[in-house]
Design an enzyme around this catalytic site. Sequence first.
Site, PDB file in Angstrom:
ATOM      1  N   GLU A 184       0.844  -1.221   0.000  1.00 24.19           N
ATOM      2  CA  GLU A 184       0.000   0.000   0.000  1.00 24.19           C
ATOM      3  C   GLU A 184       0.872   1.261   0.000  1.00 24.19           C
ATOM      4  O   GLU A 184       0.545   2.264   0.630  1.00 24.19           O
ATOM      5  CB  GLU A 184      -0.959   0.027   1.210  1.00 24.19           C
ATOM      6  CG  GLU A 184      -1.861  -1.181   1.332  1.00 24.19           C
ATOM      7  CD  GLU A 184      -3.117  -1.112   0.482  1.00 24.19           C
ATOM      8  OE1 GLU A 184      -3.344  -0.083  -0.172  1.00 24.19           O
ATOM      9  OE2 GLU A 184      -3.846  -2.112   0.457  1.00 24.19           O
TER      10      GLU A 184
HETATM   11  C1  LIG Z   1       2.785 -10.038   0.531  1.00 28.47           C
HETATM   12  C2  LIG Z   1       2.692  -8.998  -0.537  1.00 28.47           C
HETATM   13  C3  LIG Z   1       1.479  -8.757  -1.146  1.00 28.47           C
HETATM   14  C4  LIG Z   1       1.377  -7.798  -2.167  1.00 28.47           C
HETATM   15  N1  LIG Z   1       0.174  -7.631  -2.808  1.00 28.47           N
HETATM   16  C5  LIG Z   1       0.126  -6.839  -3.921  1.00 28.47           C
HETATM   17  C6  LIG Z   1      -1.060  -6.793  -4.717  1.00 28.47           C
HETATM   18  O1  LIG Z   1      -2.079  -7.415  -4.414  1.00 28.47           O
HETATM   19  N2  LIG Z   1      -1.032  -6.055  -5.854  1.00 28.47           N
HETATM   20  C7  LIG Z   1       0.064  -5.337  -6.232  1.00 28.47           C
HETATM   21  O2  LIG Z   1       0.011  -4.677  -7.262  1.00 28.47           O
HETATM   22  N3  LIG Z   1       1.204  -5.346  -5.483  1.00 28.47           N
HETATM   23  C8  LIG Z   1       1.266  -6.089  -4.354  1.00 28.47           C
HETATM   24  N4  LIG Z   1       2.417  -6.143  -3.601  1.00 28.47           N
HETATM   25  C9  LIG Z   1       3.591  -5.366  -4.020  1.00 28.47           C
HETATM   26  C10 LIG Z   1       3.869  -4.186  -3.147  1.00 28.47           C
HETATM   27  O3  LIG Z   1       2.883  -3.210  -3.356  1.00 28.47           O
HETATM   28  C11 LIG Z   1       5.296  -3.695  -3.445  1.00 28.47           C
HETATM   29  O4  LIG Z   1       6.177  -4.663  -2.925  1.00 28.47           O
HETATM   30  C12 LIG Z   1       5.566  -2.342  -2.854  1.00 28.47           C
HETATM   31  O5  LIG Z   1       4.845  -1.357  -3.544  1.00 28.47           O
HETATM   32  C13 LIG Z   1       7.069  -1.976  -2.880  1.00 28.47           C
HETATM   33  O6  LIG Z   1       7.592  -2.128  -4.149  1.00 28.47           O
HETATM   34  P1  LIG Z   1       8.949  -2.965  -4.358  1.00 28.47           P
HETATM   35  O7  LIG Z   1       8.777  -4.273  -3.663  1.00 28.47           O
HETATM   36  O8  LIG Z   1       9.249  -2.999  -5.802  1.00 28.47           O
HETATM   37  O9  LIG Z   1      10.057  -2.160  -3.584  1.00 28.47           O
HETATM   38  P2  LIG Z   1      10.920  -0.939  -4.179  1.00 28.47           P
HETATM   39  O10 LIG Z   1      10.020   0.045  -4.809  1.00 28.47           O
HETATM   40  O11 LIG Z   1      12.051  -1.490  -4.973  1.00 28.47           O
HETATM   41  O12 LIG Z   1      11.487  -0.325  -2.833  1.00 28.47           O
HETATM   42  C14 LIG Z   1      12.644  -0.811  -2.160  1.00 28.47           C
HETATM   43  C15 LIG Z   1      13.022   0.193  -1.070  1.00 28.47           C
HETATM   44  O13 LIG Z   1      13.348   1.455  -1.685  1.00 28.47           O
HETATM   45  C16 LIG Z   1      12.536   2.480  -1.173  1.00 28.47           C
HETATM   46  N5  LIG Z   1      12.237   3.433  -2.242  1.00 28.47           N
HETATM   47  C17 LIG Z   1      11.736   3.185  -3.470  1.00 28.47           C
HETATM   48  N6  LIG Z   1      11.574   4.327  -4.144  1.00 28.47           N
HETATM   49  C18 LIG Z   1      11.962   5.324  -3.327  1.00 28.47           C
HETATM   50  C19 LIG Z   1      12.019   6.747  -3.441  1.00 28.47           C
HETATM   51  N7  LIG Z   1      11.576   7.398  -4.515  1.00 28.47           N
HETATM   52  N8  LIG Z   1      12.493   7.450  -2.402  1.00 28.47           N
HETATM   53  C20 LIG Z   1      12.894   6.837  -1.273  1.00 28.47           C
HETATM   54  N9  LIG Z   1      12.852   5.506  -1.093  1.00 28.47           N
HETATM   55  C21 LIG Z   1      12.389   4.756  -2.109  1.00 28.47           C
HETATM   56  C22 LIG Z   1      11.285   1.771  -0.664  1.00 28.47           C
HETATM   57  O14 LIG Z   1      10.612   2.539   0.309  1.00 28.47           O
HETATM   58  C23 LIG Z   1      11.874   0.487  -0.102  1.00 28.47           C
HETATM   59  O15 LIG Z   1      12.365   0.702   1.177  1.00 28.47           O
HETATM   60  C24 LIG Z   1       2.528  -7.051  -2.546  1.00 28.47           C
HETATM   61  C25 LIG Z   1       3.746  -7.273  -1.894  1.00 28.47           C
HETATM   62  C26 LIG Z   1       3.839  -8.235  -0.916  1.00 28.47           C
HETATM   63  C27 LIG Z   1       5.162  -8.460  -0.268  1.00 28.47           C
END
Ligand SMILES: Cc1cc2nc3c(=O)[nH]c(=O)nc-3n(C[C@H](O)[C@H](O)[C@H](O)COP(=O)(O)OP(=O)(O)OC[C@H]3O[C@@H](n4cnc5c(N)ncnc54)[C@H](O)[C@@H]3O)c2cc1C
Length: 592
Positions: free
Chosen positions: A407
């Site tokens: 979220e």
């Molecule tokens: C159990 C689970 C259920 C999920 N369910 C869904 C779902 O139903 N539908 C769906 O679409 N997605 C889903 N997700 C995905 C989830 O929304 C993403 O994992 C989340 O948005 C973070 O993206 P990422 O994993 O690519 O991390 P990244 O975006 O790669 O982030 C990695 C780190 O970098 C930081 N970061 C990234 N960009 C910035 C910035 N601009 N400035 C500062 N810090 C930054 C982040 O805060 C984090 O600490 C789910 C994930 C999990 C683990």
Amino acid sequence: MSMTSTVRGGSWLIEEQVPVPGALLTREAITEEHRLIGQMADEFVTTEVLPALERLEQKDWALARQLVRRAGELGLLGTDVAEAHGGVALDKVSSVIVGESIGRSASFAATFGAQTGLVITPLTCFGTDAQKATYLARLVSGEATGAYALSESGSGSDALGARARATRLPDGSFALNGEKMWITNGGFADIFIVFAKVDGEQFTAFIVERGFPGVSTGHEEHKMGLHGSSTTPLILQDARVPAANVLGEIGSGHKVAFNVLNYGRLKLAAMSSGGARAIVAEAAAYAVQRKQFGRSIGSFGAIKHKLAEMTIRQFAVESMLYRTAGLIDGAMQEPLNPGANAPHDGAAVLAALEEFAIEASILKVAGSEMLDFVVDENVQIHGGNGFVRDYPAERHYRDARVNRIFEGTNEINRLLIPGMLIRRALKGTLPLIAAARKLQDDILSPSLADPVADTALAPERAAVSAMRKVSLMVLGTAMQTYGEKLTDEQEILTLSADIIIDLFAAESVLLRAAAAGARPELYHAAARVFIHDAAERVETAARTALGAIAEGDTLRTLLAALRRLLKVQPVNTVALRRVIADAVIERKAYVF
Ligand SMILES: Cc1cc2nc3c(=O)[nH]c(=O)nc-3n(C[C@H](O)[C@H](O)[C@H](O)COP(=O)(O)OP(=O)(O)OC[C@H]3O[C@@H](n4cnc5c(N)ncnc54)[C@H](O)[C@@H]3O)c2cc1C
């Protein structure tokens, strides 16, 4: 609920807020109707969901679907949906109450949250009449299950960087190609809200059925927690989607995605709140029965401190949660968007959710971090038993962690909080700049801090007023110093967010404690401890931020003003925490 005068989101940053006539402010003020829906949701979780947990953890998705169906039969999936589409059309406070109950079972809460917040909500707000007729009633009854596919391996936080592509075909339909990741309910959903770029450019939402040619899902992820919730990739290989299944407008997928998140964040906080209430009770019951050194461990001050702190942090989140839900309900009754006037009209819902998007981000961060604190202290109170699977403490600990990631990660939400405030200030919808300027003029005045009256909670009221001034001082100075380049100063924005979160929490706690009627002692104790500690956190964060923003005489002036503002009155927080802990231990339950 009667009509309320409209309150703007974020206005608590500018001036002291008073209870809004007609708007629900606290959990204590819920109606009999609210109580009954809460009781039904609680019974459902106690008698049907919790006993099914082991089987859900073994990935019995037929059972997960059955539970979604039962939730639908009970009306729990349709609290936000108009009766015409099979819903029960209740207010947002009701949805929060249901969310709290469901939050007692984290894995099922993920299933439920995806179905309601991520699929039913966008269909309600953006669906055409035909789309609603085809999909909404089936999802609301639980006959069909849904999932939301936004993330990809290369685009999580940067959701608009998605690579999934929708190619227009000569007959007007689309061929979708790409792979979505981390899709909650992926293993068993019938209907997916999928985001892809039309012709590689226009970010768009589509309604995609599992049965459409070219749609498949991959293997279950091996997760740290939420083992009873399905998470899979969604694979789209020339998936054929009719033109009628575009959700919202082509190129407006961001509106669907971001508005859904506004509500999802509030609901995530509701689920965190419900989880925490149950876990405080679990910790208290364990602390009473576990004996060491010939005494119950709950009689030790170190454990009392933990139980009290868990309770107080939950109290703060709950105070923000009900206040915000009440404000959203007020805005939907008397819409900020004059074109929309039915409480369940999509436009009214969208306007109200957007107006309180800052509060929703605050709740997401505060709720998920409070829950992480509570589950961690619960493990600690359980000692070795907290580290083994024989007790639920270990599972709660693993299950809670993802709340800080999905979220919108907490980092992204922290950046959004001051970001949205600044945007509103620049647009002129929030008089932040004028308030910050006025404060700047007052900074040299010896009467910068409000006088403290001699009434109950007067020092706390003064502390909240001081926190408001500090928030304005830090954000105003940062805006003035960095101008448009402030977006590059993430550390300052994050510190500002922490200060603003503590301000909103402290004011919510104060309003709730002030409204406590009979037996206000515990409410006052919780408010006094929370506000005392929040003021200290705010001072530290402000000092760090100002130290980076200003220098020389300007910095000295600002730090002197900070000291004058946050001259915290001494409070015996140890004694106050004991009062709360003793009540928790006596009742073996969360006490508010
Ligand atoms: C159990 C689970 C259920 C999920 N369910 C869904 C779902 O139903 N539908 C769906 O679409 N997605 C889903 N997700 C995905 C989830 O929304 C993403 O994992 C989340 O948005 C973070 O993206 P990422 O994993 O690519 O991390 P990244 O975006 O790669 O982030 C990695 C780190 O970098 C930081 N970061 C990234 N960009 C910035 C910035 N601009 N400035 C500062 N810090 C930054 C982040 O805060 C984090 O600490 C789910 C994930 C999990 C683990």
